[in-house]
Design a protein around this motif. Sequence first.
Motif, PDB file in Angstrom:
ATOM      1  N   THR A  22       0.830  -1.208   0.000  1.00 36.89           N
ATOM      2  CA  THR A  22       0.000   0.000   0.000  1.00 36.89           C
ATOM      3  C   THR A  22       0.865   1.258   0.000  1.00 36.89           C
ATOM      4  OG1 THR A  22      -1.747  -1.181   1.186  1.00 36.89           O
ATOM      5  CG2 THR A  22      -1.816   1.217   1.248  1.00 36.89           C
ATOM      6  N   LEU A  64      -7.772   3.567  -1.365  1.00 34.33           N
ATOM      7  CA  LEU A  64      -6.620   2.707  -1.092  1.00 34.33           C
ATOM      8  C   LEU A  64      -6.643   2.194   0.349  1.00 34.33           C
ATOM      9  CD1 LEU A  64      -3.990   1.568  -2.306  1.00 34.33           C
ATOM     10  CD2 LEU A  64      -2.824   3.591  -1.412  1.00 34.33           C
ATOM     11  N   ALA A 100      -6.964  -1.643   1.505  1.00 36.69           N
ATOM     12  CA  ALA A 100      -5.930  -2.249   2.350  1.00 36.69           C
ATOM     13  C   ALA A 100      -6.543  -2.874   3.595  1.00 36.69           C
ATOM     14  CB  ALA A 100      -4.889  -1.203   2.736  1.00 36.69           C
TER      15      ALA A 100
END
Length: 77
Positions: free
Chosen positions: A11, A38, A42
């Motif tokens: 990430t 994101l 994650a």
Amino acid sequence: MFISLTIIIVTFIIAYIVIPPLKKKGEKKTIVVFSLILTIGAVLNIAIGLKKNIPSPLDFITFIFTPIRNFLLSLLQ
């Protein structure tokens, strides 16, 4: 634990590659949205890696539309 650490590292690598060009262009809203998506991805991947039960979006849709379906069926019978 190794899976979680790997996901976090990947990430950060993705963010390191994508965010600097967006900063140069002044895309603040895009950076916020990208970071949010994101982070959600994650977190979900870490939860899957830790074998946690993640509900399907279809469960929510079924929860909403089952009473509507039953009501419509009762009207038609």
